[in-house]
Motif scaffolding. Sequence first.
Motif, PDB file in Angstrom:
ATOM      1  N   LYS A  93      -3.784 -11.479  21.104  1.00 52.40           N
ATOM      2  CA  LYS A  93      -4.474 -12.898  21.630  1.00 52.40           C
ATOM      3  C   LYS A  93      -2.908 -13.800  20.746  1.00 52.40           C
ATOM      4  O   LYS A  93      -2.556 -15.341  20.657  1.00 52.40           O
ATOM      5  N   PHE A  94      -3.093 -13.478  19.318  1.00 50.29           N
ATOM      6  CA  PHE A  94      -3.386 -13.590  18.101  1.00 50.29           C
ATOM      7  C   PHE A  94      -1.511 -14.096  17.969  1.00 50.29           C
ATOM      8  O   PHE A  94      -0.798 -15.457  17.526  1.00 50.29           O
ATOM      9  N   LYS A  98      -1.257 -16.857  20.581  1.00 44.92           N
ATOM     10  CA  LYS A  98      -1.372 -18.683  19.855  1.00 44.92           C
ATOM     11  C   LYS A  98      -0.119 -18.799  18.877  1.00 44.92           C
ATOM     12  O   LYS A  98      -0.261 -20.005  18.612  1.00 44.92           O
ATOM     13  N   ARG A  99       1.104 -18.165  17.808  1.00 47.73           N
ATOM     14  CA  ARG A  99       1.040 -18.633  16.708  1.00 47.73           C
ATOM     15  C   ARG A  99       2.890 -18.372  17.923  1.00 47.73           C
ATOM     16  O   ARG A  99       3.611 -19.102  17.159  1.00 47.73           O
ATOM     17  N   ARG A 100       2.841 -17.415  19.011  1.00 51.06           N
ATOM     18  CA  ARG A 100       3.828 -17.755  19.411  1.00 51.06           C
ATOM     19  C   ARG A 100       5.118 -16.623  18.478  1.00 51.06           C
ATOM     20  O   ARG A 100       6.170 -17.276  18.221  1.00 51.06           O
TER      21      ARG A 100
END
Length: 138
Positions: A93-94, A98-100
């Motif tokens: 998820k992160f 989110k951060r890719r």
Amino acid sequence: MNRVADISSVVAGLLQVVEQQQQASATLTPELLNSLHLIHGQSLTNALDLIDRRKVVKLVSSSGRWVYQVTGSSGTPYICLPHSIFCQCPAFKFSVLKRRDSVICKHVLAACISIAMGGVEEKSVSDEHMKAILSHLY
């Protein structure tokens, strides 16, 4: 092609080489490990540790449905979907969504490498158990 598609193609190509090397000599060359490390960094080391500790299991239901269960380093089992980069872990998820800054998490990477190396343990589960697993994915 976009950046994600380019990286995904490279990852898929490297995993094909993993499979070919495994079939030919049952080992991974330092060059291949270096290439995987360039893309995955510390996630590769963590994924290889999960593989060494036999934390990747293919759960197969009596009706033929299947998923990968990868038990993380904290002991939490995560479900990874076949032919997908999806994982239930917080890092997915992160770091992936989110951060890719990661292509895939260590759990998916461990599953992919295990598959390519032909070393995935299979465990039979009931259709009810598989339904429960799939209904709790988010």
